[in-house]
Scaffold this active site. Sequence first.
Site, PDB file in Angstrom:
ATOM      1  N   TYR A 128      55.726 -38.776  -4.318  1.00  0.00           N
ATOM      2  CA  TYR A 128      56.144 -39.930  -3.510  1.00  0.00           C
ATOM      3  C   TYR A 128      57.060 -39.473  -2.363  1.00  0.00           C
ATOM      4  O   TYR A 128      56.856 -39.839  -1.198  1.00  0.00           O
ATOM      5  CB  TYR A 128      56.867 -40.911  -4.438  1.00  0.00           C
ATOM      6  CG  TYR A 128      57.458 -42.127  -3.784  1.00  0.00           C
ATOM      7  CD1 TYR A 128      56.657 -43.098  -3.199  1.00  0.00           C
ATOM      8  CD2 TYR A 128      58.850 -42.330  -3.785  1.00  0.00           C
ATOM      9  CE1 TYR A 128      57.220 -44.237  -2.631  1.00  0.00           C
ATOM     10  CE2 TYR A 128      59.412 -43.465  -3.225  1.00  0.00           C
ATOM     11  CZ  TYR A 128      58.592 -44.407  -2.640  1.00  0.00           C
ATOM     12  OH  TYR A 128      59.151 -45.535  -2.082  1.00  0.00           O
ATOM     13  N   ARG A 141      45.630 -57.036  -4.098  1.00  0.00           N
ATOM     14  CA  ARG A 141      45.637 -57.951  -5.247  1.00  0.00           C
ATOM     15  C   ARG A 141      45.776 -59.388  -4.749  1.00  0.00           C
ATOM     16  O   ARG A 141      46.007 -59.644  -3.569  1.00  0.00           O
ATOM     17  CB  ARG A 141      46.705 -57.580  -6.257  1.00  0.00           C
ATOM     18  CG  ARG A 141      48.128 -57.628  -5.746  1.00  0.00           C
ATOM     19  CD  ARG A 141      49.105 -57.390  -6.897  1.00  0.00           C
ATOM     20  NE  ARG A 141      50.317 -56.759  -6.430  1.00  0.00           N
ATOM     21  CZ  ARG A 141      51.474 -56.828  -7.072  1.00  0.00           C
ATOM     22  NH1 ARG A 141      51.573 -57.449  -8.211  1.00  0.00           N
ATOM     23  NH2 ARG A 141      52.546 -56.226  -6.591  1.00  0.00           N
ATOM     24  N   LYS A 152      56.422 -39.580   1.667  1.00  0.00           N
ATOM     25  CA  LYS A 152      57.319 -40.308   2.574  1.00  0.00           C
ATOM     26  C   LYS A 152      57.825 -39.372   3.682  1.00  0.00           C
ATOM     27  O   LYS A 152      57.927 -39.761   4.841  1.00  0.00           O
ATOM     28  CB  LYS A 152      58.503 -40.909   1.807  1.00  0.00           C
ATOM     29  CG  LYS A 152      58.127 -42.083   0.926  1.00  0.00           C
ATOM     30  CD  LYS A 152      57.622 -43.272   1.752  1.00  0.00           C
ATOM     31  CE  LYS A 152      57.289 -44.470   0.906  1.00  0.00           C
ATOM     32  NZ  LYS A 152      56.633 -45.546   1.653  1.00  0.00           N
ATOM     33  N   GLY A 160      50.407 -55.419   1.951  1.00  0.00           N
ATOM     34  CA  GLY A 160      51.180 -55.208   0.716  1.00  0.00           C
ATOM     35  C   GLY A 160      52.112 -56.395   0.505  1.00  0.00           C
ATOM     36  O   GLY A 160      53.183 -56.265  -0.078  1.00  0.00           O
ATOM     37  N   ASP A 197      42.009 -54.076   1.936  1.00  0.00           N
ATOM     38  CA  ASP A 197      42.314 -52.737   1.424  1.00  0.00           C
ATOM     39  C   ASP A 197      42.672 -51.854   2.616  1.00  0.00           C
ATOM     40  O   ASP A 197      41.826 -51.592   3.470  1.00  0.00           O
ATOM     41  CB  ASP A 197      41.078 -52.176   0.690  1.00  0.00           C
ATOM     42  CG  ASP A 197      41.351 -50.812   0.080  1.00  0.00           C
ATOM     43  OD1 ASP A 197      42.436 -50.245   0.316  1.00  0.00           O
ATOM     44  OD2 ASP A 197      40.449 -50.307  -0.633  1.00  0.00           O
ATOM     45  N   ASP A 235      46.859 -58.271   1.091  1.00  0.00           N
ATOM     46  CA  ASP A 235      47.080 -57.404  -0.078  1.00  0.00           C
ATOM     47  C   ASP A 235      45.741 -57.142  -0.748  1.00  0.00           C
ATOM     48  O   ASP A 235      44.770 -57.877  -0.550  1.00  0.00           O
ATOM     49  CB  ASP A 235      48.048 -58.069  -1.080  1.00  0.00           C
ATOM     50  CG  ASP A 235      48.777 -57.051  -1.946  1.00  0.00           C
ATOM     51  OD1 ASP A 235      48.117 -56.399  -2.787  1.00  0.00           O
ATOM     52  OD2 ASP A 235      49.998 -56.887  -1.794  1.00  0.00           O
ATOM     53  N   GLY A 243      53.764 -57.646  -2.957  1.00  0.00           N
ATOM     54  CA  GLY A 243      54.649 -56.752  -3.697  1.00  0.00           C
ATOM     55  C   GLY A 243      56.101 -57.190  -3.676  1.00  0.00           C
ATOM     56  O   GLY A 243      56.446 -58.255  -3.156  1.00  0.00           O
ATOM     57  N   GLN A 244      56.962 -56.333  -4.243  1.00  0.00           N
ATOM     58  CA  GLN A 244      58.383 -56.696  -4.393  1.00  0.00           C
ATOM     59  C   GLN A 244      59.022 -57.033  -3.050  1.00  0.00           C
ATOM     60  O   GLN A 244      59.710 -58.038  -2.907  1.00  0.00           O
ATOM     61  CB  GLN A 244      59.170 -55.556  -5.074  1.00  0.00           C
ATOM     62  CG  GLN A 244      60.578 -55.981  -5.454  1.00  0.00           C
ATOM     63  CD  GLN A 244      61.514 -54.822  -5.771  1.00  0.00           C
ATOM     64  OE1 GLN A 244      61.174 -53.654  -5.597  1.00  0.00           O
ATOM     65  NE2 GLN A 244      62.704 -55.149  -6.241  1.00  0.00           N
TER      66      GLN A 244
HETATM   67  P1  NAD Z   1      55.093 -52.868  -4.563  1.00  0.00           P
HETATM   68  O1  NAD Z   1      54.369 -51.903  -5.412  1.00  0.00           O
HETATM   69  O2  NAD Z   1      55.874 -53.956  -5.210  1.00  0.00           O
HETATM   70  O3  NAD Z   1      54.091 -53.542  -3.522  1.00  0.00           O
HETATM   71  C1  NAD Z   1      53.085 -52.821  -2.871  1.00  0.00           C
HETATM   72  C2  NAD Z   1      51.946 -53.767  -2.616  1.00  0.00           C
HETATM   73  O4  NAD Z   1      50.910 -53.045  -1.957  1.00  0.00           O
HETATM   74  C3  NAD Z   1      51.338 -54.348  -3.895  1.00  0.00           C
HETATM   75  O5  NAD Z   1      51.292 -55.757  -3.837  1.00  0.00           O
HETATM   76  C4  NAD Z   1      49.934 -53.751  -3.955  1.00  0.00           C
HETATM   77  O6  NAD Z   1      48.965 -54.615  -4.508  1.00  0.00           O
HETATM   78  C5  NAD Z   1      49.674 -53.488  -2.480  1.00  0.00           C
HETATM   79  N1  NAD Z   1      48.646 -52.466  -2.284  1.00  0.00           N
HETATM   80  C6  NAD Z   1      48.442 -51.340  -3.013  1.00  0.00           C
HETATM   81  N2  NAD Z   1      47.372 -50.672  -2.559  1.00  0.00           N
HETATM   82  C7  NAD Z   1      46.893 -51.386  -1.513  1.00  0.00           C
HETATM   83  C8  NAD Z   1      45.790 -51.205  -0.647  1.00  0.00           C
HETATM   84  N3  NAD Z   1      44.974 -50.157  -0.771  1.00  0.00           N
HETATM   85  N4  NAD Z   1      45.589 -52.114   0.336  1.00  0.00           N
HETATM   86  C9  NAD Z   1      46.385 -53.204   0.449  1.00  0.00           C
HETATM   87  N5  NAD Z   1      47.441 -53.432  -0.359  1.00  0.00           N
HETATM   88  C10 NAD Z   1      47.691 -52.525  -1.339  1.00  0.00           C
HETATM   89  O7  NAD Z   1      56.050 -52.005  -3.594  1.00  0.00           O
HETATM   90  P2  NAD Z   1      57.382 -52.460  -2.862  1.00  0.00           P
HETATM   91  O8  NAD Z   1      58.513 -52.158  -3.759  1.00  0.00           O
HETATM   92  O9  NAD Z   1      57.237 -53.812  -2.306  1.00  0.00           O
HETATM   93  O10 NAD Z   1      57.439 -51.363  -1.708  1.00  0.00           O
HETATM   94  C11 NAD Z   1      56.918 -51.596  -0.425  1.00  0.00           C
HETATM   95  C12 NAD Z   1      57.172 -50.367   0.420  1.00  0.00           C
HETATM   96  O11 NAD Z   1      58.593 -50.102   0.458  1.00  0.00           O
HETATM   97  C13 NAD Z   1      56.515 -49.083  -0.095  1.00  0.00           C
HETATM   98  O12 NAD Z   1      56.158 -48.290   1.003  1.00  0.00           O
HETATM   99  C14 NAD Z   1      57.660 -48.410  -0.832  1.00  0.00           C
HETATM  100  O13 NAD Z   1      57.476 -47.021  -0.882  1.00  0.00           O
HETATM  101  C15 NAD Z   1      58.838 -48.773   0.015  1.00  0.00           C
HETATM  102  N6  NAD Z   1      60.095 -48.685  -0.716  1.00  0.00           N
HETATM  103  C16 NAD Z   1      60.364 -49.556  -1.741  1.00  0.00           C
HETATM  104  C17 NAD Z   1      61.576 -49.440  -2.416  1.00  0.00           C
HETATM  105  C18 NAD Z   1      61.922 -50.375  -3.547  1.00  0.00           C
HETATM  106  O14 NAD Z   1      62.950 -50.183  -4.214  1.00  0.00           O
HETATM  107  N7  NAD Z   1      61.131 -51.413  -3.801  1.00  0.00           N
HETATM  108  C19 NAD Z   1      62.500 -48.444  -2.062  1.00  0.00           C
HETATM  109  C20 NAD Z   1      62.158 -47.553  -1.058  1.00  0.00           C
HETATM  110  C21 NAD Z   1      60.968 -47.702  -0.361  1.00  0.00           C
HETATM  111  N1  SER Z   2      62.836 -47.693  -5.444  1.00  0.00           N
HETATM  112  C1  SER Z   2      61.963 -46.634  -5.071  1.00  0.00           C
HETATM  113  C2  SER Z   2      61.505 -45.873  -6.264  1.00  0.00           C
HETATM  114  O1  SER Z   2      62.262 -45.806  -7.202  1.00  0.00           O
HETATM  115  C3  SER Z   2      62.646 -45.693  -4.112  1.00  0.00           C
HETATM  116  O2  SER Z   2      61.775 -45.444  -3.089  1.00  0.00           O
HETATM  117  O3  SER Z   2      60.439 -45.348  -6.241  1.00  0.00           O
END
Ligand code: NAD
Ligand code: SER
Length: 314
Positions: free
Chosen positions: A144, A38, A148, A10, A54, A36, A13-14
Site C-alpha cells: 500500500y 459496489r 502511494k 469510490g 469500475d 463506485d 467508501g469510508q
Molecule cells: P474504502 O475502502 O472505505 O473505500 C474505497 C471505495 O472504493 C469502496 O467503496 C470500494 O467499493 C471502491 N472501489 C474499489 N475498487 C473500485 C473500482 N475498481 N472501481 C470503483 N470503485 C472501487 O477506502 P477509504 O478509507 O474511503 O479511502 C479512500 C482513499 O483514501 C484511498 O485512496 C485510501 O488509500 C485513502 N486513505 C484513507 C485513509 C483512511 O484512514 N480511511 C487514510 C489514508 C488514505
Molecule cells: N488508514 C489507512 C490504513 O490504515 C492509512 O492509509 O491503511
Amino acid sequence: MRKEKILVIGASGQIGVELTLALRKVYGENQVVAADLREQNPLLHGTGPYVSLDVMNKEMLHVQIIRQNITQVYLLAAILSATGEKNPSLAWNLNMQGLLNVLDIAREEKLSKLFWPSSIAVFGPSSPRVNCPQQTVIEPTTVYGISKYAGEFWCNYYWNRFGVDVRSIRYPGLISYKSEPGGGTTDYAVEIYREALLKNKYTCFLKEDTYLPMMYMPDAIRATLELMEAPAAAIKFRTSYNVAAMSFSPREVCASIQKHIPSFEMSIAPDYRQQIADSWPQSIDDSPARADWGWKEEFDLAIMTEDMLKNLSL
Ligand code: NAD
Ligand code: SER
C-alpha cells in the site's frame, strides 16, 4: 467561468460517503456524481446522481466523464494497508492502474482539477518516528505504501509534464461514525467506539502503546475542500501534503472512552497489522500544509470521543 461537475470515484467508501455529501452542499446535488464498484451507500440515496463504475475499465470511465460533462474528479478507489498485505498484486494493480487511468483522462479531457489521496503509509521504518517531516527518507515496506509513494510521483509528473492540476493529502488514520472503514491498520480507532457502545469491551489488534497519526473525518473533509479551493500558485507540493491533527495510542483512546463509559474494558491481541503500524511514524509534521494553504485542525481526541459516542448512540 464554467460550472464544475464533479465525479467521486469510490463514493461508497469510508471517505467517499462524507466527501460526496460535503461536495453536494458546496456545488449542488446534481453537480456531484457518486461512482463506485459496489452498490450505493444508503446514506447517499436521494442526495444526487449515482453511477456504477469500475475505475479499472478505462474506456467506460472515459465515456462516463464525457457523457456526464465531468470537470473534476476525486479518486478514492483503492485497497488499504491491511487488505493490501493479503493480496499485494491486487492492491498494486488497483492503486496504480486506477490512478494512471484517471490521470490520462484528466490530461486528455483537460479536467480543471483532480484529487487523489496519499497516506502516512508512504513512510517506512527509516523515516523519523516523531514529527515526521514533509520531505525526508521515504522507504515504505507495505505494498500500500509503495503504491502511494509511486502514485505521488505520477501526480507530480502529470503536473510538471502535462499541467494536470492534481492535488493530494497524505491522510492520517481517519475516524468516522457515518460509514465503515475499509481495511486499514488504523481501523481499530473506529471499531473501538462501536464496540464500546455495543459490547462494553474491545479486543484491539494493536499493542496499547502504538502511537499513530490520526484525524477525525470532519477535519479530513475540510482539509480536502480547502486544498482543492486553494489557488494553484499556493500549492508548492505536487506529490502530496502531510496533514496532522492528533497522535494517540489504543491505551489513550480507551482512557478517553472510559471518561464517558467507566466500565469499558480493552484487551489486546496484536496481529499482522502490528508490524504495519510499527513501520509508520507516530506523528507527522505538517508545517508546509499550514504555511501554503492555511491548514489547521479543529478536533483533538477528547472532543472527537465525545462526538463519536454521541453520534453512534443516536
Ligand atoms: P474504502 O475502502 O472505505 O473505500 C474505497 C471505495 O472504493 C469502496 O467503496 C470500494 O467499493 C471502491 N472501489 C474499489 N475498487 C473500485 C473500482 N475498481 N472501481 C470503483 N470503485 C472501487 O477506502 P477509504 O478509507 O474511503 O479511502 C479512500 C482513499 O483514501 C484511498 O485512496 C485510501 O488509500 C485513502 N486513505 C484513507 C485513509 C483512511 O484512514 N480511511 C487514510 C489514508 C488514505
Ligand atoms: N488508514 C489507512 C490504513 O490504515 C492509512 O492509509 O491503511
